[in-house]
Design an enzyme around this catalytic site. Structure first.
Site, PDB file in Angstrom:
ATOM      1  N   ASP A 163     -10.529   4.749 -20.436  1.00 19.95           N
ATOM      2  CA  ASP A 163     -11.767   5.053 -19.528  1.00 19.95           C
ATOM      3  C   ASP A 163     -12.274   6.317 -19.341  1.00 19.95           C
ATOM      4  O   ASP A 163     -11.411   7.332 -19.064  1.00 19.95           O
ATOM      5  CB  ASP A 163     -11.788   4.326 -18.177  1.00 19.95           C
ATOM      6  CG  ASP A 163     -13.347   4.473 -17.579  1.00 19.95           C
ATOM      7  OD1 ASP A 163     -14.235   3.971 -18.108  1.00 19.95           O
ATOM      8  OD2 ASP A 163     -13.314   4.849 -16.438  1.00 19.95           O
ATOM      9  N   ASP A 316     -16.196   1.844 -10.338  1.00 15.35           N
ATOM     10  CA  ASP A 316     -16.028   3.327 -10.967  1.00 15.35           C
ATOM     11  C   ASP A 316     -16.302   4.623 -10.036  1.00 15.35           C
ATOM     12  O   ASP A 316     -16.985   5.279 -10.319  1.00 15.35           O
ATOM     13  CB  ASP A 316     -17.234   3.157 -11.987  1.00 15.35           C
ATOM     14  CG  ASP A 316     -17.119   4.344 -13.100  1.00 15.35           C
ATOM     15  OD1 ASP A 316     -16.110   4.883 -13.006  1.00 15.35           O
ATOM     16  OD2 ASP A 316     -17.986   4.586 -13.853  1.00 15.35           O
TER      17      ASP A 316
HETATM   18  O1  DOR Z   1     -19.586   8.385 -14.822  1.00 12.35           O
HETATM   19  C1  DOR Z   1     -18.335   8.243 -14.908  1.00 12.35           C
HETATM   20  N1  DOR Z   1     -17.350   8.925 -14.226  1.00 12.35           N
HETATM   21  N2  DOR Z   1     -18.046   7.296 -15.834  1.00 12.35           N
HETATM   22  C2  DOR Z   1     -16.833   7.354 -16.273  1.00 12.35           C
HETATM   23  O2  DOR Z   1     -16.553   6.450 -17.141  1.00 12.35           O
HETATM   24  C3  DOR Z   1     -15.624   8.260 -15.725  1.00 12.35           C
HETATM   25  C4  DOR Z   1     -16.044   8.677 -14.517  1.00 12.35           C
HETATM   26  C5  DOR Z   1     -15.177   9.931 -14.145  1.00 12.35           C
HETATM   27  O3  DOR Z   1     -13.896   9.674 -14.448  1.00 12.35           O
HETATM   28  O4  DOR Z   1     -15.747  10.598 -13.443  1.00 12.35           O
END
Ligand code: DOR
Length: 462
Positions: A163, A316
């Site tokens: 991810d 998230d």
């Molecule tokens: O917006 C996001 N931030 N999407 C992701 O998949 C990773 C995350 C991050 O780690 O900052």
């Protein structure tokens, strides 16, 4: 984790009563008190009375639910301690009603081998809630060589993901699916094809044209969803799709589920609550991956939650320090905080049908689907708990049901309380919440982890 449970239980009062609430679990809703004794639920029923010496938490007007479980949360340790730590994120989590979170592996170094898994598990011993660790699919999340999933699975890791990025090479993902099936673990994909997404800063649509900003088309997400589902069909095993955001993705998942593929899907509160129109002020607080989409995609995401197609809501939660966020949009890191606002934002979007931007001027929209409270709590609690492998049937203690003998991981949720999110109330070390200063409806009153009231009256107790 056994050590973490021992520690929290030691802090628990001998007897705790959650009085006068509506108990909600997978079995439905009923008026009942809940008596907790030494970390476990002892009795559930109306007007149970208060045993001598018990600590009482009032739950009048509230739902008493299994604690929320966040499948997708960035705790930033190791390596990102200026943005967040395991402990600070766990405090934000319990303030948001979560009794367990899954820590994403896009740390520095990545959680891609047993030693880093052990390091995060050791940090989690001081957390206010359960912290399950997700491992990377590939070494360094570089998408090239498979990480040693087996040695991480042996430490209890159940979910693997790169991810922050998807696995770009389909051949690598195919081998990972084979490997994961053999181990009985789940792969979780961040679906964005980087060649299609390019350097896009926001959703590609009317607003990106109007603002003159390069877009990330929905096709970047949909192409990877379609590829991954085709690979899953070929390999078998289990696949979880992270933070889906586009109407086309939901159509693909619907077809895959109808066919019987073992796929699950999550949506974030922010993709249900905000649209690409928010970017009109060029504020990087709105920049996330995948990007905030157009109104039709938000409507499709809500519909997919209401119909049961979506299995879980996941935050998230992505803390970033000011030097990464308060910079021009093209330089800014993607991501926003989510743990402390998940309940009011999800409640407004899915139960009250508030139009985007939720909490920031959106009004109730009679056309928005309404998800009842039991279903809504399920999306935040027992459904993600099952995907994470944290439910009692798998030896875990999350997701309910609220019955005598079960571990007391509980949230007490006030669906009507209106409150303003002040910067000082954020437990996160970062401040990148779009809801700072906003008035929200729905508040977490108390959170109980292994019998310990870690949040009382909306305040963290340690
Ligand atoms: O917006 C996001 N931030 N999407 C992701 O998949 C990773 C995350 C991050 O780690 O900052």
């Amino acid at each position: 984790m056994a050590e973490a449970r021992r520690r929290t239980t030691r802090r628990a009062p001998r007897v705790l009563v959650l009085r006068g609430g509506t108990v909600v679990d997978e079995g439905g809703a009923r008026r009942a008190d809940v008596v907790v004794r030494e970390g476990r639920i002892d009795a559930v029923g109306p007007d149970l009375g208060v045993p001598g010496g018990a600590t009482v938490l009032e739950a009048d007007g509230c739902l008493v639910t299994p604690g929320f479980v966040d499948l997708h949360c960035h705790l930033r340790q190791p390596g990102g301690e200026t943005a967040e730590t395991v402990v600070s994120a766990s405090r934000a989590a319990v303030l948001g009603g979560f009794t367990a979170v899954v820590a994403m592996p896009n740390t520095e170094p990545a959680i891609d081998q047993a030693s880093v898994v052990r390091e995060v598990q050791a940090l989690a011993e001081d957390a206010l809630c359960e912290v399950a660790v997700a491992g990377a699919i590939t070494v360094g999340r570089a998408g090239e060589r498979l990480a040693p999933l087996g040695e991480m699975a042996a430490l209890g890791v159940r979910l693997f993901t790169d991810d922050g990025r998807g696995v770009q090479d389909g051949g690598v993902l195919r081998r990972a699916l084979d490997y994961a099936r053999g181990l009985g673990v789940t792969l979780a994909e961040h679906c964005e094809d980087e060649a299609i997404a390019g350097a896009g800063l926001m959703h590609e649509g009317v607003w990106s044209s109007r603002l003159g900003l390069p877009g990330r088309p929905a096709a970047a997400e949909e192409a990877m969803v379609a590829r991954d589902l085709a690979l899953l069909r070929a390999t078998g095993g289990r696949l979880h799709l992270l933070h889906l955001s586009s109407a086309g993705s939901f159509r693909l998942v619907a077809a895959a589920k109808a066919e019987g593929l073992a796929v699950t899907a999550e949506v974030t509160p922010h993709h249900l609550a905000l649209t690409d129109a928010c970017l009109a002020d060029f504020d990087p607080v709105w920049k996330v991956h995948p990007p905030l989409r157009g109104g039709a995609d938000v409507a499709a995401a809500r519909e997919a939650c209401a119909s049961g197609l979506v299995d879980a809501l996941a935050t998230d939660h992505a803390p970033h320090p000011p030097e990464a966020k308060e910079v021009p949009l093209d330089e800014a890191a993607p991501g926003m905080l989510g743990l402390q606002t998940a309940w009011p934002v999800a409640l407004a979007a899915l139960h009250d049908g508030v139009a985007p931007p939720v909490g920031l001027g959106g009004e109730p929209d009679p056309g928005s689907p309404r998800v009842d409270l039991v279903r809504l709590v399920g999306l935040l609690s027992w459904q993600p708990a099952r995907i994470a492998g944290l439910v009692p049937e798998e030896g875990g203690t999350q997701g309910g049901p609220i019955v005598p003998g079960a571990a007391a991981n509980l949230a007490v949720l006030d669906p009507a309380c209106r409150w303003r999110l002040e910067a000082g109330a954020l437990a996160s070390l970062s401040r990148n919440s779009p809801w700072l200063g906003a008035t929200l409806t729905g508040r977490v009153r108390h959170t109980v982890v292994a019998g310990e009231p870690v949040v009382v009256g909306g305040e963290a107790q340690r």
